[in-house]
Write a protein that holds these residues in place. Structure first.
Motif, mmCIF file in Angstrom:
data_model
loop_
_atom_site.group_PDB
_atom_site.id
_atom_site.type_symbol
_atom_site.label_atom_id
_atom_site.label_comp_id
_atom_site.label_asym_id
_atom_site.label_seq_id
_atom_site.Cartn_x
_atom_site.Cartn_y
_atom_site.Cartn_z
ATOM 1 N N PHE A 188 -26.043 8.037 49.613
ATOM 2 C CA PHE A 188 -26.097 8.091 48.147
ATOM 3 C C PHE A 188 -27.530 7.901 47.634
ATOM 4 O O PHE A 188 -27.937 8.516 46.655
ATOM 5 N N LEU A 189 -28.285 7.035 48.294
ATOM 6 C CA LEU A 189 -29.637 6.739 47.833
ATOM 7 C C LEU A 189 -30.552 7.956 47.985
ATOM 8 O O LEU A 189 -31.369 8.261 47.116
ATOM 9 N N ASN A 191 -29.524 11.259 48.440
ATOM 10 C CA ASN A 191 -29.026 12.502 47.859
ATOM 11 C C ASN A 191 -28.389 12.342 46.488
ATOM 12 O O ASN A 191 -28.097 13.338 45.828
ATOM 13 N N GLY A 192 -28.156 11.116 46.062
ATOM 14 C CA GLY A 192 -27.500 10.904 44.776
ATOM 15 C C GLY A 192 -26.005 11.143 44.888
ATOM 16 O O GLY A 192 -25.516 11.625 45.900
ATOM 17 N N VAL A 193 -25.272 10.781 43.847
ATOM 18 C CA VAL A 193 -23.815 10.930 43.885
ATOM 19 C C VAL A 193 -23.348 12.085 42.996
ATOM 20 O O VAL A 193 -22.161 12.392 42.933
ATOM 21 N N ARG A 194 -24.274 12.738 42.278
ATOM 22 C CA ARG A 194 -23.862 13.804 41.366
ATOM 23 C C ARG A 194 -23.454 15.054 42.132
ATOM 24 O O ARG A 194 -23.945 15.321 43.226
ATOM 25 N N SER A 195 -22.584 15.826 41.542
ATOM 26 C CA SER A 195 -22.177 17.082 42.158
ATOM 27 C C SER A 195 -23.261 18.132 41.935
ATOM 28 O O SER A 195 -24.023 18.047 40.980
#
Lengths: 211, 211
Positions: A188-189, A191-195
């Motif tokens: 998550f850190l 790549n992020g969690v957004r689609s």
């Protein structure tokens, strides 16, 4: 010389016994009597080296921090890319937590009883942010972390995140799930969690926080 | 009835005085004598309501957690999208930290002196992960968070991150920089720190953590 070596060995056995006691109990509950029994030394020997429970606990905290810093410096000296090196470092710290009573004791003392050890509570964060910033700068040169970011802010976020993940894992499972939590932390850190489909439509975070 | 109202008012003034005392000092340093002076009540009145420093501190912790939960439930009931709602909630919690001595006291007690309040240390994390998961599921339905992720794992990560950012801000600046830290938290948490050009070349995090 033999006397010095004996004194040194006694001091070591006291610190190792303290690690066992402080890793299994809260600071408030732990007693020097238990440390004496665990170490098999006399009260006189203990007080020769440490004049209070707090001084002994501080030694455990300092050593844990030293072990963590040494792992950081070892990884910094290796020729790995920045991101894989940071992941390897977090794994090394998790492994120290799992295998070393001294590391678990140091972390418990400096987090759960931070009020008692407040004088030394801030420095580890500063040391870790400084080390992490070196990895982040390396990853920026390598093109893996966007150079549009501020390296110091990225490092601060990484350290905050690792601290939070570690604290949550400690509180919920006594670190039994630390590997799983680290895996999702890095996913998550980085790549992020957004689609992907939401990429074009980034929320204005500053406005949402400030309006 | 008037007697009950007076007892209630006394109890409230004790809790508010405790909030001031516990927010400015460590739990170990704070004394009930200071709470008495701050509240302007007698020792008898204090012991009628709370039988120890720990019981009074526990009341402060419980109320802070209650205030945080109410903010969470308020935001959940609003018709906002998941991600903006989570950002608004974090802002609301930061605002409570800045403006409320009771909230600062509750956070200091439950983090810095977690060993004393260990019995109630785990539940807030569980409550927060459960609330956060509802926002994450909403954001997934809205297409803003990738449905490929596990909602519970995303929620656990968000709470770990917020906890770490809050703890770091507390330790380093006594929360003076909490707004800045929240801004970068959401930026990095939602979008990740990797550069776009590195997107095609994701590191195998699982392998890096497990080999």
């Amino acid at each position: 010389m033999a006397k010095q070596a004996r004194a040194h060995a006694t001091r070591e056995s006291i610190v190792q016994a303290a690690a066992v006691v402080f890793s299994n109990q809260t600071y408030a509950q732990a007693t020097l009597g238990e440390v004496l029994r665990e170490a098999g030394v006399t009260q006189g020997a203990l007080y020769f080296h440490f004049d209070s429970k707090q001084a002994l606990a501080q030694e455990v905290i300092d050593r844990q921090h030293q072990l963590f810093l040494e792992a950081g410096k070892r990884l910094l000296d290796m020729p790995a890319r920045g991101i894989p090196a940071m992941i390897a470092l977090s794994r090394e710290l998790a492994s120290q937590i799992t295998t070393s009573a001294l590391v678990r004791a140091g972390l418990r003392l400096s987090t759960e009883s931070a009020d008692v050890f407040a004088e030394t509570a801030k420095q580890p964060y500063e040391d870790w942010i400084a080390i992490c910033e070196l990895f982040v700068r390396r990853a920026m040169v390598e093109g893996d972390i966007s150079s549009q970011h501020d390296a110091s802010r990225v490092a601060t976020f990484v350290i905050a995140t690792f601290s939070g993940v570690q604290a949550l894992s400690q509180a919920r499972t006594h670190w039994a799930d630390i590997s799983d939590r680290l895996e999702e932390m890095w996913e998550f850190l980085l790549n992020g969690v957004r689609s992907q489909s939401a990429e074009a439509d980034r929320p204005d975070i500053r406005a949402l926080l400030r309006d």
